[in-house]
Design a protein around this motif. Sequence first.
Motif, PDB file in Angstrom:
ATOM      1  N   ARG A  11       0.830  -1.219   0.000  1.00 19.13           N
ATOM      2  CA  ARG A  11       0.000   0.000   0.000  1.00 19.13           C
ATOM      3  C   ARG A  11       0.867   1.274   0.000  1.00 19.13           C
ATOM      4  NH1 ARG A  11      -4.538   0.022  -1.476  1.00 19.13           N
ATOM      5  NH2 ARG A  11      -4.523   2.052  -2.021  1.00 19.13           N
ATOM      6  N   ILE A  14       2.116   1.935  -3.385  1.00 22.32           N
ATOM      7  CA  ILE A  14       1.054   2.383  -4.306  1.00 22.32           C
ATOM      8  C   ILE A  14       0.831   3.881  -4.084  1.00 22.32           C
ATOM      9  CG2 ILE A  14      -1.427   2.233  -4.866  1.00 22.32           C
ATOM     10  CD1 ILE A  14      -1.376  -0.681  -3.900  1.00 22.32           C
ATOM     11  N   GLU A  15       0.753   4.268  -2.790  1.00 23.53           N
ATOM     12  CA  GLU A  15       0.433   5.668  -2.501  1.00 23.53           C
ATOM     13  C   GLU A  15       1.578   6.598  -2.901  1.00 23.53           C
ATOM     14  OE1 GLU A  15      -1.202   5.817   1.466  1.00 23.53           O
ATOM     15  OE2 GLU A  15      -2.980   4.666   0.807  1.00 23.53           O
ATOM     16  N   GLN A  18       1.284   6.997  -6.568  1.00 25.56           N
ATOM     17  CA  GLN A  18       0.141   7.856  -6.904  1.00 25.56           C
ATOM     18  C   GLN A  18       0.487   9.327  -6.683  1.00 25.56           C
ATOM     19  OE1 GLN A  18      -3.006   6.099  -4.438  1.00 25.56           O
ATOM     20  NE2 GLN A  18      -3.973   5.319  -6.300  1.00 25.56           N
ATOM     21  N   GLU A 256      -5.044   1.034  -9.436  1.00 22.16           N
ATOM     22  CA  GLU A 256      -4.706   2.257  -8.692  1.00 22.16           C
ATOM     23  C   GLU A 256      -3.429   2.958  -9.151  1.00 22.16           C
ATOM     24  OE1 GLU A 256      -5.949   2.547  -4.310  1.00 22.16           O
ATOM     25  OE2 GLU A 256      -5.181   0.515  -4.558  1.00 22.16           O
ATOM     26  N   ASP A 257      -2.607   2.271  -9.928  1.00 25.99           N
ATOM     27  CA  ASP A 257      -1.429   2.980 -10.434  1.00 25.99           C
ATOM     28  C   ASP A 257      -1.820   3.958 -11.545  1.00 25.99           C
ATOM     29  OD1 ASP A 257      -2.119   0.697 -11.890  1.00 25.99           O
ATOM     30  OD2 ASP A 257      -0.097   0.374 -12.655  1.00 25.99           O
ATOM     31  N   PHE A 314      -4.377  -3.911  -4.807  1.00 27.47           N
ATOM     32  CA  PHE A 314      -5.181  -2.782  -5.273  1.00 27.47           C
ATOM     33  C   PHE A 314      -6.532  -2.776  -4.551  1.00 27.47           C
ATOM     34  CE2 PHE A 314      -3.056  -2.499  -9.726  1.00 27.47           C
ATOM     35  CZ  PHE A 314      -2.057  -1.710  -9.189  1.00 27.47           C
TER      36      PHE A 314
END
Length: 431
Positions: A11, A14-15, A18, A256-257, A314
């Motif tokens: 996570r 991912i963030e 982002q 989410e990417d 995700f």
Amino acid sequence: MFQKDIETMPRSQIEALQLERLKSLVKYCYDNVPFYHKRLDEAGVTPEKIKTLADIRYIPYTTKADMRDNYPFGLFAAPQKDIVRIHASSGTTGKPTVVGYTAGDLDMWSDCMARLVMAAGADENTIVQICFGYGLFTGALGLHYGLEKIGATVVPSSSGNTEKQIMLMKDFGTTALVSTPSYAQYIGELAREKGVLGDLKLELGLFGSEGCTIEMRNAVEKTLGLFATDNYGMSELNGPGVSGECRERCGMHINEDHFLAEIIDPETGEVLPRGSEGELVVTTLTKRGMPVLRYRTKDITRIDCETCACGRTFARMEKPKGRSDDMLKIRGVNVFPSQIETVLMGFEEIAPHYQLVLTRENFSDRLEIKVELADGYTHLLDNFPQLEELHARITKELKIVLGISTKLTLMGSKTLERFQGKAKRIVDLRK
Ligand code: DLL
């Protein structure tokens, strides 16, 4: 998995990705789209103001009206020479919304789709018939390229001519079907009527593009004898490929990417904490042809960030409960068509075909629910006491769930319209 390293990123990673992408996206929009330049200036947001993901809240929302106001190419960020494809929404209520893709956008789109169809269980042995309409609609070509990318055998049969679809399915040994769930149901019924349902080898349904409750999905699966997953997306954001179910079917994994999702209160526009139900707002993090900042989808859902049993990290969004603009307000009570669908599909005597008719009598809204009896139960139409008893049971359950009285009409087989694309189940005669 199609891209395991990406689909299982922790996570925090991912963030971080982002945030990095959001910062460069805001700058890209500011520099290349006059509309966003003006909007961001008016809101006092410079690209430098985005320091954390939460800072996205400073960016104004983009709406369908903004897309219409900038028709046709006003929101494109790339020059025409770099746009290699154009799609558009159906535009039933005015001008369509137009979306342009660069070659890189198409590549990203097919990667997103490839991940989702693989998560659903498709592979190079899959023979897949794409029964979405080819054309300006994003559904067919979106799935088409994703499925080709994983090496599946694609049959681009488009929608319509259902008898021929069934013939091809039988002759080609088609194992997967891409369509709306309502069209899949129709294909199944016609195949049964023609006596060839047992000859079909369908194992997988890659459905999407319209709301479908779990109860409705179960009914379609039963008709066709397949396992179905749900796919979500919208033209303004790319088309399909924003999110989709894996075989666990506990929510649709958001790519989410490439897509940053938020949930907001549809009334106030306030950002809600993760886990809350509200309107989905999506920012396209990597699109270059027509990037979108904080698009208000009007779809009502909830997001769960826990890692899924499939191993993907995700976040997952729930099947949308409906669209905020499809919510029926009846005598002051909010009713989503999906609530009605869930009740109806809970009765084995009922077929997966219904229509909601809204009228106004004596200044008061009336909702009539027309629904077909399932095969094997149409004899009830000739047995008044039994029909009355079933009618009373369903009406009671509808009242409990919806909190209002409705008029229920039980109908014979094949009396309601069938659909080859998105089902149109609401007939609003109040306007
Ligand atoms: O329907 C894109 C798509 C094509 C998605 C094929 C999945 C498969 P639009 O025509 O722009 O794009 O419609 C977008 O349809 O805002 C939702 O209200 C609804 N919708 C799409 N997928 C789902 C779904 C395509 N799986 C609008 N469940 C969205 C519920 C859906 N509603």
